[in-house]
Design an enzyme around this catalytic site. Structure first.
Site, mmCIF file in Angstrom:
data_model
loop_
_atom_site.group_PDB
_atom_site.id
_atom_site.type_symbol
_atom_site.label_atom_id
_atom_site.label_comp_id
_atom_site.label_asym_id
_atom_site.label_seq_id
_atom_site.Cartn_x
_atom_site.Cartn_y
_atom_site.Cartn_z
ATOM 1 N N SER A 1 -29.710 -38.019 22.248
ATOM 2 C CA SER A 1 -30.320 -38.505 21.506
ATOM 3 C C SER A 1 -31.315 -37.551 20.949
ATOM 4 O O SER A 1 -31.302 -36.228 21.125
ATOM 5 C CB SER A 1 -30.999 -40.324 20.854
ATOM 6 O OG SER A 1 -31.665 -39.991 19.538
ATOM 7 N N ASP B 1 -22.276 -41.843 13.584
ATOM 8 C CA ASP B 1 -24.070 -41.718 14.365
ATOM 9 C C ASP B 1 -24.470 -42.291 13.725
ATOM 10 O O ASP B 1 -25.092 -41.667 12.336
ATOM 11 C CB ASP B 1 -23.702 -40.750 15.146
ATOM 12 C CG ASP B 1 -24.774 -41.012 16.290
ATOM 13 O OD1 ASP B 1 -25.965 -41.859 15.858
ATOM 14 O OD2 ASP B 1 -25.296 -41.042 16.856
ATOM 15 N N HIS C 1 -24.232 -45.227 18.199
ATOM 16 C CA HIS C 1 -25.465 -44.275 18.797
ATOM 17 C C HIS C 1 -24.765 -43.603 19.733
ATOM 18 O O HIS C 1 -25.474 -44.098 20.948
ATOM 19 C CB HIS C 1 -26.579 -44.581 18.581
ATOM 20 C CG HIS C 1 -27.668 -43.362 18.671
ATOM 21 N ND1 HIS C 1 -27.478 -41.875 18.682
ATOM 22 C CD2 HIS C 1 -28.569 -43.371 19.305
ATOM 23 C CE1 HIS C 1 -28.513 -41.478 18.847
ATOM 24 N NE2 HIS C 1 -29.438 -42.420 19.431
#
Length: 525
Positions: free
Chosen positions: A234, A463, A491
């Site tokens: 991320s 995602d 995610h």
């Protein structure tokens, strides 16, 4: 009220934390070759030395030795000293907190540094979950190293508000319907920024990702690695990409999973894309929900179910949900929305979301509140980690933001049309940056990392927080980017259930054999 770009908590932690509510988540062989490989391995790619060695003023930082001490189970903890301001390395110093799990086998390659995202996520807490974050094969060959970036957790943390003040801030109406609600949200954003200035003014100019990447290079050197081996998820992909652009010749292997495109401005582009990603994820949740006996959407029709969600959020905006925790908080639309978004991060948490929405439709928001608490790291005693404060502090100095509230209003209206359940809420979440005491001099641009070895970028097609298109963009922008795609939900992809993804990443980390760019790993059923 945050930029949603962090891994945060695993599905296992979410499931464990709300289970009660839903019932009513040895050192290596000293004889290894000097290039970091092990006997019998394919020839390793030696990390090239940087185009420019550290300055004499920075040499004491690069040559420091970390003192490791035991800290729970087989982990070891330590400290790293870095300059507060890299433009003044002889000035004030700060310390970063570290944790290490030594390699479990006798064919040690080096260290692998982890970052879970955020910004604001604790690398120390993430590394403590190393046995689920990394495969046994990687754990056997690498020391796993986590660190709290500057301003985060145990590393000179940014502080802004008390726990009670954060409760109020997060509960503010994040989808204002009239000028008075816009003014209330603006006052909240201004108070947040003023609180950060009051408690952390000296630190605020120096918590950006550029400084964190420089810290990471000091850490690499202190660990004794010629080239960095890194797994970032991320926001951690942005940190990794910035590192690669600054130090392309000091890379051994970089895995960037759940990628952020550094060329995009947060308002409106990044926020709008994230809101859309959550809309897509909620539709995937509904498709699964319709096959489950306890689905709270009896209509079994996507449009009708989305209408039910819209009505639920609209009603909650006027009449807060019941809170059975006894902590006195009013479960507003913002808390409920935050709980929904938290559960969309991982498919394994969908059963919790089904139960939470079923309760919410009956007027009880307790489980939604527990989910929301997890994503902002609120503890049962009402205190918070500094995740929310660090998230805002890093974002506000990393990117240029509009400084007119009219720009947020217009962006929120557009986002709401495109993403009717989450668009306005996500867009308004950046408002404190309008009042930030440190004005960003950064620019959003592609990062090439010219001269770097292959860098693996992993993208999940559905995602919710980092849309798949961003992985495609980052892989194409990096001069040596290699795209690994996963036909999945949730995610990030590595160690979430796809053997295809796990094997490709492990092979690259251990043997430096990247997958063929464009490889698509099939959906796990």
């Amino acid at each position: 009220m945050r930029r949603f770009s962090g891994v945060g908590h695993t599905a296992a932690a979410l499931l464990a934390a709300v289970s009660l509510a839903t019932a009513c988540s040895a050192q290596g062989d000293a004889q290894q070759p000097s290039d970091g490989s092990s006997p019998g391995d394919p020839p390793a790619r030696a990390a090239q030395s940087a185009t420019q060695a550290p300055s004499a003023a920075l040499a004491p930082f690069y040559t420091q030795k970390i003192t490791w001490t035991p800290c729970q189970e087989k982990f070891q903890c330590g400290k790293l000293t870095v300059p507060l301001d890299y433009a003044d390395p002889g000035g004030e110093r700060i310390q970063l907190s570290l944790i290490k799990l030594p390699a479990g086998g006798n064919r040690r390659i080096g260290s692998i540094i982890l970052n879970p995202g955020g910004p604001g996520g604790s690398g120390i807490e993430y590394a403590r979950a190393a046995r689920t974050v990394l495969s046994p094969a990687v754990l056997a060959r690498f020391d796993t190293v986590g660190f709290d970036p500057r301003g985060v957790g145990k590393s000179t943390p940014v502080r802004c508000l008390s726990g009670r003040e954060l409760d109020v801030f997060i509960g503010l109406d994040g989808t204002p319907d009239d000028p008075s609600e816009v003014s209330a949200l603006a006052r909240g954003g201004k108070q947040f920024a003023e609180g950060c200035e009051a408690h952390s003014a000296k630190l605020l100019p120096h918590v950006g990702t550029h400084d964190a990447a420089r810290d990471m290079d000091v850490l690499r050197a202190a660990l004794g690695d010629q080239g960095i081996t890194y797994l970032g998820k991320s926001y951690g992909t942005y940190l990794g990409a910035v590192y690669a652009d600054l130090f392309p010749k000091r890379i051994r292997a970089l895995v960037l999973d759940g990628a952020i495109d550094p060329a995009l401005p947060p308002v409106p582009t990044v926020n709008a894309a994230q809101a859309h990603g959550f809309e897509v994820a909620f539709r995937s949740f509904l498709s699964d929900c319709f096959t489950q006996q306890n689905c709270p959407f009896p209509e079994k029709n996507t449009d009708a179910a989305l209408g039910r969600l819209s009505q639920f959020l609209k009603t909650t905006d006027q009449h807060p949900l019941r809170n059975a925790t006894g902590d006195g908080r009013s479960i507003t639309e913002s808390w409920a929305t935050l709980g929904i978004l938290a559960a969309l991060y991982d498919k394994a948490t969908w059963p919790v979301l089904r139960a939470a929405l079923g309760q919410g439709f009956r007027g009880d928001g307790t489980t939604l509140l527990k989910l929301a608490d997890l994503i902002v790291d609120r503890r049962p005693d009402g205190t918070y980690s500094n995740q929310t404060e660090a998230n805002m502090a890093v974002n506000c100095v990393d990117h240029p933001y509009p400084h007119k509230i009219a720009a947020y209003e217009e962006a929120a209206k557009t986002a709401q049309r495109e993403s009717p359940h989450f668009g306005a809420y996500v867009m308004w979440g950046s408002l404190p940056c309008d009042y930030w005491p440190v004005k960003s001099a950064a620019s959003d641009r592609p990062l090439k990392a010219a001269g770097a070895p292959p860098i693996v970028v992993v993208g999940t097609e559905r995602d919710p927080a980092t849309p798949y298109q961003w992985a495609k963009s980052l892989a194409s922008e990096l001069s040596s980017g290699v795209l690994l795609s996963y036909d999945g939900d949730g995610h990030t992809a590595y160690r979430t259930g796809s053997t295809c993804v796990d094997e490709a990443v492990d092979r690259y980390l251990i043997s430096l054999e990247p997958p063929r760019s464009g490889t698509l790993c099939p959906k796990v059923t």
